[in-house]
Design an enzyme around this catalytic site. Structure first.
Site, PDB file in Angstrom:
ATOM      1  N   GLU A  39       0.873  -1.167   0.000  1.00  0.00           N
ATOM      2  CA  GLU A  39       0.000   0.000   0.000  1.00  0.00           C
ATOM      3  C   GLU A  39       0.914   1.222   0.000  1.00  0.00           C
ATOM      4  O   GLU A  39       1.753   1.358   0.888  1.00  0.00           O
ATOM      5  CB  GLU A  39      -0.879  -0.019   1.262  1.00  0.00           C
ATOM      6  CG  GLU A  39      -1.871   1.099   1.261  1.00  0.00           C
ATOM      7  CD  GLU A  39      -2.680   1.203   2.561  1.00  0.00           C
ATOM      8  OE1 GLU A  39      -3.295   2.249   2.754  1.00  0.00           O
ATOM      9  OE2 GLU A  39      -2.683   0.240   3.358  1.00  0.00           O
ATOM     10  N   ARG A 265       5.303 -12.683   9.724  1.00  0.00           N
ATOM     11  CA  ARG A 265       6.017 -11.467   9.356  1.00  0.00           C
ATOM     12  C   ARG A 265       7.363 -11.389  10.061  1.00  0.00           C
ATOM     13  O   ARG A 265       7.599 -12.067  11.055  1.00  0.00           O
ATOM     14  CB  ARG A 265       5.179 -10.205   9.579  1.00  0.00           C
ATOM     15  CG  ARG A 265       4.682  -9.966  10.969  1.00  0.00           C
ATOM     16  CD  ARG A 265       3.511  -8.991  10.963  1.00  0.00           C
ATOM     17  NE  ARG A 265       3.908  -7.629  10.642  1.00  0.00           N
ATOM     18  CZ  ARG A 265       3.297  -6.875   9.720  1.00  0.00           C
ATOM     19  NH1 ARG A 265       2.295  -7.330   9.024  1.00  0.00           N
ATOM     20  NH2 ARG A 265       3.670  -5.636   9.524  1.00  0.00           N
ATOM     21  N   LYS A 275       4.498   1.190   9.301  1.00  0.00           N
ATOM     22  CA  LYS A 275       4.594   2.437   8.541  1.00  0.00           C
ATOM     23  C   LYS A 275       3.989   3.598   9.312  1.00  0.00           C
ATOM     24  O   LYS A 275       4.471   4.713   9.223  1.00  0.00           O
ATOM     25  CB  LYS A 275       3.902   2.264   7.189  1.00  0.00           C
ATOM     26  CG  LYS A 275       4.765   1.507   6.200  1.00  0.00           C
ATOM     27  CD  LYS A 275       4.107   1.438   4.835  1.00  0.00           C
ATOM     28  CE  LYS A 275       3.139   0.290   4.780  1.00  0.00           C
ATOM     29  NZ  LYS A 275       2.586   0.055   3.457  1.00  0.00           N
TER      30      LYS A 275
HETATM   31  P1  ATP Z   1       2.646  -1.867   7.959  1.00  0.00           P
HETATM   32  O1  ATP Z   1       1.950  -2.598   9.048  1.00  0.00           O
HETATM   33  O2  ATP Z   1       4.047  -1.522   8.236  1.00  0.00           O
HETATM   34  O3  ATP Z   1       1.860  -0.715   7.412  1.00  0.00           O
HETATM   35  P2  ATP Z   1       1.573  -3.415   5.888  1.00  0.00           P
HETATM   36  O4  ATP Z   1       1.441  -4.875   6.051  1.00  0.00           O
HETATM   37  O5  ATP Z   1       0.358  -2.585   6.047  1.00  0.00           O
HETATM   38  O6  ATP Z   1       2.740  -2.918   6.792  1.00  0.00           O
HETATM   39  P3  ATP Z   1       1.709  -3.324   3.065  1.00  0.00           P
HETATM   40  O7  ATP Z   1       2.195  -2.221   2.239  1.00  0.00           O
HETATM   41  O8  ATP Z   1       0.259  -3.608   3.065  1.00  0.00           O
HETATM   42  O9  ATP Z   1       2.223  -3.042   4.525  1.00  0.00           O
HETATM   43  O10 ATP Z   1       2.562  -4.632   2.807  1.00  0.00           O
HETATM   44  C1  ATP Z   1       2.895  -5.177   1.554  1.00  0.00           C
HETATM   45  C2  ATP Z   1       3.226  -6.618   1.760  1.00  0.00           C
HETATM   46  O11 ATP Z   1       4.316  -6.752   2.644  1.00  0.00           O
HETATM   47  C3  ATP Z   1       2.058  -7.373   2.363  1.00  0.00           C
HETATM   48  O12 ATP Z   1       1.888  -8.586   1.653  1.00  0.00           O
HETATM   49  C4  ATP Z   1       2.492  -7.631   3.782  1.00  0.00           C
HETATM   50  O13 ATP Z   1       1.972  -8.844   4.236  1.00  0.00           O
HETATM   51  C5  ATP Z   1       4.013  -7.667   3.667  1.00  0.00           C
HETATM   52  N1  ATP Z   1       4.657  -7.256   4.925  1.00  0.00           N
HETATM   53  C6  ATP Z   1       4.418  -6.139   5.631  1.00  0.00           C
HETATM   54  N2  ATP Z   1       5.152  -6.123   6.765  1.00  0.00           N
HETATM   55  C7  ATP Z   1       5.884  -7.254   6.770  1.00  0.00           C
HETATM   56  C8  ATP Z   1       6.825  -7.835   7.680  1.00  0.00           C
HETATM   57  N3  ATP Z   1       7.177  -7.234   8.815  1.00  0.00           N
HETATM   58  N4  ATP Z   1       7.376  -9.025   7.349  1.00  0.00           N
HETATM   59  C9  ATP Z   1       7.038  -9.636   6.205  1.00  0.00           C
HETATM   60  N5  ATP Z   1       6.154  -9.156   5.319  1.00  0.00           N
HETATM   61  C10 ATP Z   1       5.574  -7.979   5.587  1.00  0.00           C
HETATM   62 MG    MG Z   2      -1.273  -1.942   5.417  1.00  0.00          MG
END
Ligand code: ATP
Ligand code: MG
Length: 565
Positions: A39, A265, A275
């Site tokens: 995102e 994760r 983020k």
């Molecule tokens: P955040 O919680 O930091 O906002 P998010 O999961 O909302 O992270 P996205 O941009 O939606 O961030 O993530 C893109 C991809 O990266 C998704 O498939 C998510 O599952 C994966 N991802 C995010 N954080 C991690 C992590 N700490 N370890 C492994 N994969 C991750």
């Molecule tokens: Mg997200």
């Protein structure tokens, strides 16, 4: 990600699934298709490296492809800057999505059409419950939800209301399009999930065309299906959403059925990987930006001097599993050091300078010594280091009154200057306040290269630079951004655990003249001081700036051991 180490390791659970699917003809054309779906509401962090390596790595390993899909369904939070940074970060890691760059917003028309069809089939309705009421009606993990009073509107009314939602006739939050699934489902995500909400926001790609935006649980599976994704790999928090994912993929007219798989994760102690929290640090100027070298973002570690190879090695050592855990920060630094040890050019730099004057060395004489760029590399090049009468060594390498066991320079003691001569401290020159201005020494002309004819030994070796030749540069000594293993655990506020000593700036350190040739992207070691790189933003030919990537050894682990932690 393919290297000998990986070839030898057993398959992880995703590889097993994929190999099984390939073997049993469950993959169209035998080509797996994965996607990385960030995102664009912030910069990517180290956790994302794991997801990128899994998705792009699997596609590479099994001869498939990996799409980059920007999940831009939340217009208020998304910025073009984030999209650009995401692409740059993935490329830096060495992955390429080729022409397969997609945006969830590419599918808005298609999603709208699907929503209309759902309404026509009586499988979706426009709800007037407020967010709060909806929550109330949803029930809990132990109690079933109850039906909304608006659940049984006629198809015609639903079509009209949804159309009017799209035309901007209702305020945000007043109406929601929901799937009609089952308010008593044991899975809360199946209790009539929202499909569309009203949001008056300008979208970077679709502009003001829409004021209704599709929800994640509707958009994501359908985007996967449209793109022909075979293995939709995400993190464990989406496990409970899988039934909703499968529901969306089974909507009439959706031809391709992708499958969702979840992995744990990546969490690392001393770091925050959210983020939202990282954005707070940026917005409140607690760091210099998303790419501050202390930030656990990909752009931060790049600017800090970590290499993509080190980061890929790190995530491959962590492995892929279904169990959540916290990885030790020192494992990441271990991978960074291992990589830098092999590639970093060795230079001498004096960070806390003390002037040395070699009294018996001719005033205008300059000699050059040769040093290997990297003794760990058998094909290492060499470079020259100027030696002259006026030098700098580290302040800590001299003691006027030595403590017991001190083997470095002190009055009457002889040490070796690395690559150069033996010198002996003769006298100390001070200002009127007693501050040391310089240490006067003599050198042994017979000790060139660090050995003497009589074979006498000295116990200390110091690094040094020629005061007349060295480059004066700014050095930024970075350390961990947080001082607690789990930031915020003690007080509930992660800001309480910010490390006040995470950056110390040395305005003028002295680096051997070869340092002036260093470029952005070079990996350096300042002998005895640590690994460094040229700062990619603030360094210029007139004012060079070096960032400390990491110390040479894990001083943190040592310190902890000392304290018995
Ligand atoms: P955040 O919680 O930091 O906002 P998010 O999961 O909302 O992270 P996205 O941009 O939606 O961030 O993530 C893109 C991809 O990266 C998704 O498939 C998510 O599952 C994966 N991802 C995010 N954080 C991690 C992590 N700490 N370890 C492994 N994969 C991750
Ligand atoms: Mg997200």
């Amino acid at each position: 990600m393919e290297n000998e180490k990986n070839e030898a390791r057993p398959l992880n659970f995703l590889e097993k699934i994929i190999e099984d699917d390939l073997k049993n003809g469950r993959v169209p054309d035998g080509k797996i298709v994965t996607r990385f779906p960030p995102e664009p509401n912030g910069y990517l962090h180290i956790g994302h490296i794991k997801s990128i390596c899994i998705n792009f790595g699997l596609a590479e390993k099994y001869g498939g492809r990996c799409h980059l899909r920007l999940d831009d369904t939340n217009p208020a939070k998304e910025e073009t800057e984030y999209i650009d940074s995401i692409k740059e970060d993935i490329k830096w890691l060495g992955f390429d999505w080729g022409k397969y760059e997609f945006y969830a917003s590419d599918y808005y028309d298609k999603l709208y059409e699907i929503a209309i069809n759902l309404i026509k089939e009586g499988k979706a309705y426009v709800d007037e419950l407020s967010a709060e009421e909806m929550k109330e009606y949803r029930g809990s993990l132990t109690e079933p939800g109850k039906n909304s009073p608006w659940r049984d509107r006629s198809v015609e009314e639903n079509l009209r209301l949804f159309e009017e939602m799209k035309e901007g006739k209702y305020p945000e939050g007043s109406l929601t399009l929901r799937a009609k699934i089952d308010m008593a489902s044991p899975n809360i995500n199946m209790r009539d999930p929202a499909l569309y909400r009203i949001k008056y926001a300008h979208h970077p790609r679709t502009g003001d065309k829409w004021c209704i935006y599709p929800m994640y649980d509707f958009t994501h599976p359908i985007s996967d299906a449209i793109e022909g994704i075979t293995h939709s790999i995400c993190t464990l928090e989406f496990e409970d959403h899988r039934p909703a994912y499968d529901w969306a993929c089974s909507i009439d007219g959706i031809e391709h059925t992708p499958h969702q798989y979840e992995f744990a994760r990546l969490n690392i102690n001393y770091l925050l990987m959210s983020k939202r929290k990282l954005l707070y640090l940026v917005n409140n100027h607690l760091v210099s930006g998303w790419d501050d070298p202390r930030m656990p973002t990909i752009s931060g570690v790049r600017r800090r001097g970590y290499s993509p190879e080190a980061m890929k090695d790190f995530v491959s050592r962590v492995g892929v599993a279904k169990v959540e855990g916290v990885v030790d920060y020192s494992l990441m630094e271990f991978c960074v050091r291992e990589d830098l040890n092999k590639r970093a050019k060795r230079l001498m730099a004096v960070l806390d300078p003390l002037k040395i004057v070699i009294d018996n060395y001719p005033d205008d004489k300059v000699e050059y010594f040769e040093a290997e760029d990297n003794p760990e590399d058998e094909n290492s090049g060499k470079h020259k280091i100027a030696f002259s009468k006026n030098l700098y060594i580290e302040k800590e390498d001299f003691m006027e009154t030595p403590v017991k066991g001190y083997h470095r320079l002190y009055p009457g003691n002889e040490i070796r200057l690395k690559y150069a001569y033996y010198i002996k401290a003769e006298s100390v020159e001070k200002d009127e306040n007693g501050n040391i201005l310089a240490v006067h020494c003599t050198y042994d002309p017979e000790s060139r290269g660090g050995t003497t004819a009589d074979g006498r030994k000295v116990k200390g070796t110091s690094h040094w630079v020629s005061a007349d030749h060295a480059l004066a540069a700014e050095v930024r000594q970075y350390d961990k951004l947080f001082k607690a293993e789990c930031p915020g655990a003690a007080t509930g506020n992660y800001l309480d655990d910010l490390n006040p000593d995470s950056l110390k700036v040395i305005p003028a350190a002295y680096i051997e003249e070869e340092g002036a040739k260093a470029k952005v992207g070079d990996y350096l070691q300042f002998i005895r001081n640590g690994y460094y790189c040229v700062d990619m933003k603030d360094s210029s030919a007139e004012h060079m700036v070096f960032n400390r990537t990491c110390t040479l050894k894990d001083s943190w682990a040592k310190q902890k051991a000392k304290m018995g932690l």
